[in-house]
Design an enzyme around this catalytic site. Sequence first.
Site, mmCIF file in Angstrom:
data_model
loop_
_atom_site.group_PDB
_atom_site.id
_atom_site.type_symbol
_atom_site.label_atom_id
_atom_site.label_comp_id
_atom_site.label_asym_id
_atom_site.label_seq_id
_atom_site.Cartn_x
_atom_site.Cartn_y
_atom_site.Cartn_z
ATOM 1 C CE1 TYR A 15 13.445 45.202 42.012
ATOM 2 C CE2 TYR A 15 15.589 45.293 41.873
ATOM 3 C CZ TYR A 15 14.800 46.035 41.831
ATOM 4 O OH TYR A 15 14.204 47.666 42.007
ATOM 5 C CB SER B 86 16.216 47.991 38.651
ATOM 6 O OG SER B 86 17.068 47.580 39.578
#
Length: 276
Positions: free
Chosen positions: A156, A143
């Site tokens: 995350y 990401s």
Amino acid sequence: MDEYYTGKIAIVTGANSGIGYAVSEELLKRGATVYMAGRNPEKIARAAEQLSAYGERVRTLVMDVTKQEQVQKGIEETAAEAGRLDFLFNNAGVGGTLPFEQVTLEDWKTIIDTNLWSVIYGVHFAVPIMLRQGSGHVVNTSSIAGIIPPPFQALYSLTKYGVTGMTECLKYEFAEKGLHFSTICPANIATAIFNKSIDGKTHGELRIPDDAYPVEKAAAFILDRVAEQKGIIIVPEDPNTDVWKGYVLGDREVEERLFQMARDRREAFEKGGTYF
Ligand SMILES: NC(=O)c1ccc[n+]([C@@H]2O[C@H](COP(=O)([O-])OP(=O)(O)OC[C@H]3O[C@@H](n4cnc5c(N)ncnc54)[C@H](OP(=O)(O)O)[C@@H]3O)[C@@H](O)[C@H]2O)c1
């Protein structure tokens, strides 16, 4: 660039929705045989059915990526059935934007299992097959949060930094063995991930950001860059995502943007509203 995929065998995890589905469709358009992997048998069968125009080149695998034995079985049986494994797209994952104070130890375990152990299992079982072949390309989805730390995403970001680091190390380690590794770093791509939250917790309104990049365009861009054997692939590439370079260099303006983002998100969470 289609020749990079024509006649090749690919596994895509989390293929029943979002980026995984779009990448599967794009691989099929470019001539690959795709084993679409999903944890829910009905969902993955429905997704494959939508791509049935590609006939025998669409296959399915039931694979919960948090389960070592299911990942091993899926990868090894695919290679045995197809005679080889050219691509593994470790794409399945969950998001998690939460104030640290609200994150439970169970949340940490869930997200590490889903976003990090999944990739470790995939790489662990695919690499020996690819080494025997003397070729193969592993594409791991990290990401933008795997190269820059968005506040309220410690959970995350931990998993995605892990994915980036591991994939980049392996890219150099196996370069002489004919293996390739790419790290996908999406920013905001228009998928259902924004409508979900870890363990069903919803903190404020979850919605796809207005400026999210279309998922089909993201998939085509990703496959173009993978075919170029690019290591880190940021999607989309624009001035907004380019700030990661400034962050790495300790640029004060980028730091200030992140402090501001933290203040905005804190305020939004305290009001129980959306955090975009
Ligand atoms: N969209 C973005 O803006 C964005 C940004 C950065 C990174 N990413 C990354 O991109 C990847 C794909 O996300 P997306 O945006 O396409 O979201 P998505 O539409 O929610 O897709 C996520 C996929 O992962 C699957 N999955 C989750 N847990 C799983 C498990 N334990 N076993 C097997 N499959 C599992 C989901 O299956 P179910 O349907 O069964 O839940 C779904 O198919 C993720 O790794 C995500 O972190 C996305």
